[in-house]
Design an enzyme around this catalytic site. Structure first.
Site, PDB file in Angstrom:
ATOM      1  N   TYR A 124       0.806  -1.225   0.000  1.00 41.40           N
ATOM      2  CA  TYR A 124       0.000   0.000   0.000  1.00 41.40           C
ATOM      3  C   TYR A 124       0.838   1.274   0.000  1.00 41.40           C
ATOM      4  O   TYR A 124       0.326   2.333   0.311  1.00 41.40           O
ATOM      5  CB  TYR A 124      -0.938   0.017   1.222  1.00 41.40           C
ATOM      6  N   ASP A 206      -3.574 -17.759   3.126  1.00 40.86           N
ATOM      7  CA  ASP A 206      -4.794 -18.383   2.585  1.00 40.86           C
ATOM      8  C   ASP A 206      -5.363 -19.410   3.567  1.00 40.86           C
ATOM      9  O   ASP A 206      -6.575 -19.441   3.831  1.00 40.86           O
ATOM     10  CB  ASP A 206      -4.570 -18.995   1.193  1.00 40.86           C
ATOM     11  N   ASP A 230      -5.475  -5.791   6.049  1.00 44.22           N
ATOM     12  CA  ASP A 230      -6.677  -5.089   5.602  1.00 44.22           C
ATOM     13  C   ASP A 230      -7.783  -6.108   5.334  1.00 44.22           C
ATOM     14  O   ASP A 230      -8.906  -5.988   5.811  1.00 44.22           O
ATOM     15  CB  ASP A 230      -6.344  -4.299   4.322  1.00 44.22           C
TER      16      ASP A 230
HETATM   17 MG    MG Z   1     -10.124  -1.831   4.609  1.00 44.98          MG
END
Ligand code: MG
Ligand code: NAI
Length: 334
Positions: A124, A206, A230
Site C-alpha cells: 500500500y 490463505d 486489511d
Molecule cells: Mg479496509
C-alpha cells in the site's frame, strides 16, 4: 483535562460523532474537544482536504477521534486516511474483533481476537504504480523493511503482554513472496524469540482465512503485513456481525488516531439510523491508550448491556432505533 482532536467527518460521520460524544460526555471523563475539519467538509470550507490547522491540532494533542472521511474520486490524495497514517507514521493498525450479543454474526461461538496490521509499507505504499502505454501491463512496487517489520511484530508481542493474551500468530506468504513476506517472517521469528512467555505460531495467509472461518477461537493476536491485514480484519468484522461493530486504532510514536473501520456510508447518511457502536468502541480503544482501562471497560459493558436488552438498536442490528436513541440507551447503562 486532556484535549483531543475531534474530526466529525463526512456522510454519517457527524451523526455517529454526536452520538459518541453524547456518551463520552455522560461519562464525565474530563476530556476537552478541539474540533478540526478534514475530508469533503474541509474541502468546501477551506479549499483543501487536509488543512494545516487539522494537522497542527493532531500534532499538538497527539490523540484524535475521527469519523469516516469520503475520499473524492480522481484528484487530491488517493486517500486521506492513508495520507494521515503516512504523515504521522501511524505504523500499527489495531483492530479488535469480538462477539457481541444480538448481532447477526456468522459464527455462533465466542470470537475475541485482535488483528495487528502493519500500516505504512507493503503493497500500500503507492510507489511504482504504472500501467504500460498500451494499457496491457500494470506493475506496482511492494516494500517491506526490517525496521518496519520489527516494530509491528514487537508491538503485537507487547500488546499480548499488556492485555494478558497468550498467543501471537504471524500471518505471511513467505513461500511465494520470498523477498517481502520472507523478510517479514524472518524478522518476526527473531522478535518472537525475545518473548518466550508468549506462544507464537506461523500461518500462511490463505490457510489463515479458512482457519478463521472454521475455527476462529484458535486465534488470539494476529500480526501481518498491510494488505493481508486489511483483508483479514474485514473478514473478522464479518465473523462477529459486521462493520457497525468494528473499531480500529492507528498508532504511532508521536500520535494516535481512533476510528470506526467502516466508511461514510453515503447510502444512509442524514437519516439518523447509523450504528454508533464502531466509533464508540474506537473511543474505548482511545481510553485504553490514555491509560484509562477502567473507563474503557465501563463503556464496553454499557454497550454490551444495551445490545443484550435490545434497547433502541439501529436497523443494521435488526432494530428500529435511531443513532441518538441508541446512544442514549447506552449512556443510561454506564
Ligand atoms: Mg479496509
Ligand atoms: P461504507 O463502510 O461506508 O459502507 C458499506 C456498507 O455498510 C453500506 O451499506 C453502509 O450503509 C453500511 N454501514 C457502514 N457503516 C455503518 C454504520 N455505522 N451503521 C450502519 N450501516 C453502516 O463503505 P463504502 O460505501 O465502500 O465507502 C463510502 C465512503 O467511505 C468512500 O468515500 C470511502 O472512501 C470512505 N471510507 C472511509 C473510511 C475511513 O474514513 N476510515 C474507511 C472506508 C471507506
Amino acid at each position: 483535562m486532556t484535549t483531543i482532536t475531534v474530526i466529525r467527518g463526512d456522510g454519517i460521520g457527524p451523526e455517529i460523532m454526536d452520538a459518541t460524544l453524547h456518551v463520552l460526555d455522560a461519562m464525565q471523563l474530563g476530556l476537552a474537544y478541539e474540533f478540526a475539519d478534514a475530508g469533503m467538509v474541509a474541502l468546501e470550507k477551506h479549499g483543501e482536504l487536509l488543512p494545516a490547522a487539522t494537522m497542527d491540532s493532531i500534532r499538538r494533542n497527539k490523540i484524535a477521534l475521527k469519523s469516516p472521511l469520503t475520499t473524492p474520486v480522481g484528484g487530491g490524495f488517493s486517500s486521506i486516511n492513508v495520507e494521515l497514517r503516512k504523515r504521522f507514521d501511524l505504523y500499527a493498525n489495531v483492530r479488535p474483533a469480538r462477539t457481541f450479543p444480538n448481532t447477526k454474526a456468522r459464527f455462533p461461538g465466542n470470537v475475541d481476537l485482535i488483528t495487528v496490521r502493519e500500516n505504512t509499507e507493503g503493497a500500500y505504499i503507492g510507489e511504482g504504480q504504472e500501467v504500460s502505454a498500451d494499457g496491457e501491463t500494470a506493475v506496482l512496487t511492494q516494500k517491506v523493511t526490517r525496521k518496519g517489520s520489527e516494530r509491528i511484530v514487537r508491538y503485537a508481542f507487547e500488546l499480548a503482554r499488556t492485555t494478558g493474551r497468550k498467543k501471537v500468530t504471524v500471518v505471511h506468504k513467505a513461500n511465494i513472496l520470498k523477498s517481502t513476506s520472507g523478510l517479514f517472517l524472518k524478522t518476526a521469528r527473531e522478535v518472537a524469540a525475545q518473548y518466550p512467555d508468549i506462544e507464537c505460531n506461523e500461518m500462511i495467509v490463505d490457510n489463515a482465512c479458512m482457519q478463521l472461518v472454521m475455527r476462529p477461537e484458535q486465534f488470539d493476536i494476529i500480526v501481518t503485513t498491510n494488505l493481508f491485514g486489511d483483508i483479514i480484519s474485514d473478514l473478522c468484522a464479518g465473523l462477529v456481525g459486521g462493520l457497525g461493530l468494528a473499531p480500529g486504532a492507528n498508532i504511532g510514536n508521536d500520535a494516535a488516531i481512533f476510528e470506526a473501520v467502516h466508511g461514510s456510508a453515503p447510502d444512509i447518511a442524514g437519516k439518523g439510523i447509523a450504528n454508533p457502536c464502531a466509533l464508540l468502541l474506537g473511543a474505548a480503544q482511545m481510553l485504553d491508550h490514555l491509560q484509562r482501562a477502567d473507563q474503557a471497560e465501563r463503556l464496553r459493558k454499557a454497550i454490551v448491556a444495551t445490545l443484550e436488552a435490545k434497547d433502541s438498536l439501529t436497523p443494521d442490528l435488526g432494530g428500529d432505533g435511531t443513532t441518538l436513541a441508541f446512544a442514549k440507551a447506552i449512556a443510561s447503562r454506564l
